[in-house]
Scaffold this motif. Structure first.
Motif, PDB file in Angstrom:
ATOM      1  N   ALA A  81      23.735 -12.616 -10.169  1.00 40.21           N
ATOM      2  CA  ALA A  81      24.687 -13.655  -9.763  1.00 40.21           C
ATOM      3  C   ALA A  81      26.109 -13.308 -10.198  1.00 40.21           C
ATOM      4  CB  ALA A  81      24.263 -14.997 -10.355  1.00 40.21           C
ATOM      5  N   ILE A  82      26.249 -12.776 -11.409  1.00 41.84           N
ATOM      6  CA  ILE A  82      27.584 -12.383 -11.886  1.00 41.84           C
ATOM      7  C   ILE A  82      28.129 -11.235 -11.045  1.00 41.84           C
ATOM      8  CG2 ILE A  82      28.852 -11.422 -13.836  1.00 41.84           C
ATOM      9  CD1 ILE A  82      26.832 -12.862 -15.667  1.00 41.84           C
ATOM     10  N   THR A  83      27.257 -10.295 -10.675  1.00 43.78           N
ATOM     11  CA  THR A  83      27.681  -9.190  -9.816  1.00 43.78           C
ATOM     12  C   THR A  83      28.157  -9.710  -8.460  1.00 43.78           C
ATOM     13  OG1 THR A  83      26.045  -7.768 -10.905  1.00 43.78           O
ATOM     14  CG2 THR A  83      26.980  -6.980  -8.831  1.00 43.78           C
ATOM     15  N   ALA A 141      35.462  -4.415  -7.119  1.00 45.20           N
ATOM     16  CA  ALA A 141      34.338  -4.864  -6.298  1.00 45.20           C
ATOM     17  C   ALA A 141      33.917  -3.825  -5.270  1.00 45.20           C
ATOM     18  CB  ALA A 141      34.677  -6.176  -5.606  1.00 45.20           C
ATOM     19  N   THR A 142      34.184  -2.535  -5.537  1.00 44.23           N
ATOM     20  CA  THR A 142      33.654  -1.511  -4.649  1.00 44.23           C
ATOM     21  C   THR A 142      32.140  -1.431  -4.828  1.00 44.23           C
ATOM     22  OG1 THR A 142      33.783   0.324  -6.220  1.00 44.23           O
ATOM     23  CG2 THR A 142      35.792  -0.208  -4.990  1.00 44.23           C
ATOM     24  N   SER A 143      31.478  -0.820  -3.876  1.00 46.22           N
ATOM     25  CA  SER A 143      30.012  -0.721  -3.964  1.00 46.22           C
ATOM     26  C   SER A 143      29.581   0.013  -5.224  1.00 46.22           C
ATOM     27  CB  SER A 143      29.470  -0.007  -2.724  1.00 46.22           C
ATOM     28  OG  SER A 143      29.795  -0.717  -1.550  1.00 46.22           O
ATOM     29  N   GLY A 144      30.277   1.105  -5.549  1.00 46.50           N
ATOM     30  CA  GLY A 144      29.932   1.858  -6.748  1.00 46.50           C
ATOM     31  C   GLY A 144      30.127   1.049  -8.015  1.00 46.50           C
ATOM     32  N   HIS A 145      31.233   0.299  -8.087  1.00 41.22           N
ATOM     33  CA  HIS A 145      31.477  -0.542  -9.254  1.00 41.22           C
ATOM     34  C   HIS A 145      30.411  -1.626  -9.384  1.00 41.22           C
ATOM     35  CE1 HIS A 145      35.563   1.209  -9.271  1.00 41.22           C
ATOM     36  NE2 HIS A 145      35.595   0.833 -10.527  1.00 41.22           N
ATOM     37  N   LEU A 146      30.071  -2.264  -8.287  1.00 40.32           N
ATOM     38  CA  LEU A 146      29.101  -3.357  -8.338  1.00 40.32           C
ATOM     39  C   LEU A 146      27.735  -2.875  -8.822  1.00 40.32           C
ATOM     40  CD1 LEU A 146      30.026  -5.227  -5.034  1.00 40.32           C
ATOM     41  CD2 LEU A 146      30.535  -5.951  -7.378  1.00 40.32           C
TER      42      LEU A 146
END
Length: 331
Positions: A16-18, A184-189
């Motif tokens: 949820a935080i992600t 919030a890039t895919s890699g960061h998430l």
């Protein structure tokens, strides 16, 4: 609340935080960044950092780190016993991590920069690698290192790693978390979700959930998913993702699956699937030699590091043992 239930709720909360970070990420789209300068360059940092951007990141990191280390010390010296439920210190640890996750998110939206402005990208990657290597060392006697057979690592070395691993693991997770801005890039998430799981694991010390072998294996295996997906996102389907996928899965076949209580037949099937999948992927790439060349790279690095770490710890413990009688004789 039982520790098992807290673990399940913690995983849900991490997801949820992600998702919340993804929603808030739209506010960061207008930030100007420098052009990418290669593999050793971390792209997500401000071109012109200020004193306040640096102070906000380093102060938040230091407070988070010291708070977590104090909680570990308190648990080891005051609580000291494993239970199936949560200790009060576990509840405090969960709250502390949640508060600092919120703080770093706010800090990113106000100042943006993380620790990456001042330290190498390899320090963040290396901290997670060191964590994985220490896990291999700690689990050597229980599941072995090579096909179920333990490496000749002394009990004192393993015991030291088991007693003090929490400090190292919390540093790896907290440092890596604060290294990145909450982008919030895919890699960061993907990376943040993995870090949240590690922080959750660290918060459940001295509970049965902390030592559940399927849960700890999931944390180890998640790096294969993370590394592979990030490689695909950064270099595309023709990039180096097979090296990460089959490298980390190689560690699973050689070491990790032998601690899960699987039958010999199941392990043979998993090993055959691994070899077959590697041959298919590298065969479609027209590079069957790469299956042997690339797939062994990550396991080789990890096992060499296990040996070096065990040697360094052994030397340090020997030196400490020799210095102790001398110090006592001077009293």
């Amino acid at each position: 609340m039982s520790a098992g239930r807290a673990l399940v709720l913690g995983v849900v909360a991490s997801a949820a935080i992600t998702a919340l970070i993804w929603l808030l990420g739209r506010r960061l789209h207008g930030i100007d960044l420098l052009p990418d300068q290669g593999a050793s360059w971390y792209y997500w940092q401000l071109p012109d950092p200020t004193v306040w951007t640096r102070v906000s990141a380093w102060t938040g990191y230091a407070a988070h780190q010291l708070a977590f280390w104090w909680l570990i010390h308190h648990a080891q010296t005051r609580v000291r016993r494993y239970t199936s439920g949560l200790h009060r210190v576990n509840v405090v640890a969960l709250a502390v991590n949640a508060a600092f996750i919120a703080l770093h998110t706010l800090q990113t939206h106000l100042f943006y920069d993380g620790l990456a402005q001042d330290v190498s990208i390899y320090s963040s990657q290396g901290s997670v690698i060191l964590l994985l290597v220490v896990v291999l060392l700690m689990e050597n006697r229980r599941r072995g290192l090579f096909l179920g057979r333990p490496a000749p690592i002394g009990r004192a070395v393993v015991g030291f790693a088991r007693r003090y691993h929490g400090y190292l693991f919390s540093w790896a997770a907290v440092y890596t978390f604060w290294y990145h801005p909450v982008e919030a890039t895919s890699g960061h998430l993907i990376g943040f979700f993995y870090m949240f799981l590690l922080l959750l694991q660290g918060s459940l010390f001295l509970t049965r959930a902390h030592t559940n072998r399927w849960w700890t294996f999931t944390l180890e295996a998640a790096v294969a998913v993370h590394g592979t997906l990030v490689a695909v996102m950064t270099s595309g389907p023709d990039g180096a993702w097979p090296m990460f996928l089959f490298g980390f899965l190689g560690v699973f076949v050689i070491t990790q699956m032998h601690g899960l209580g699987l039958s010999a037949a199941t392990r043979w099937v998993l090993a055959a699937c691994y070899v077959g999948a590697a041959m298919v992927v590298y065969g479609l790439r027209g590079d069957l030699g790469g299956a042997a060349r690339e797939a062994v790279r990550i396991p080789a690095i990890e096992y060499v590091l296990v040996g070096l770490l065990a040697l360094l710890l052994w030397l340090a413990l020997r030196a400490a043992a020799r210095l102790r009688p001398e110090a006592e004789s001077l009293r």
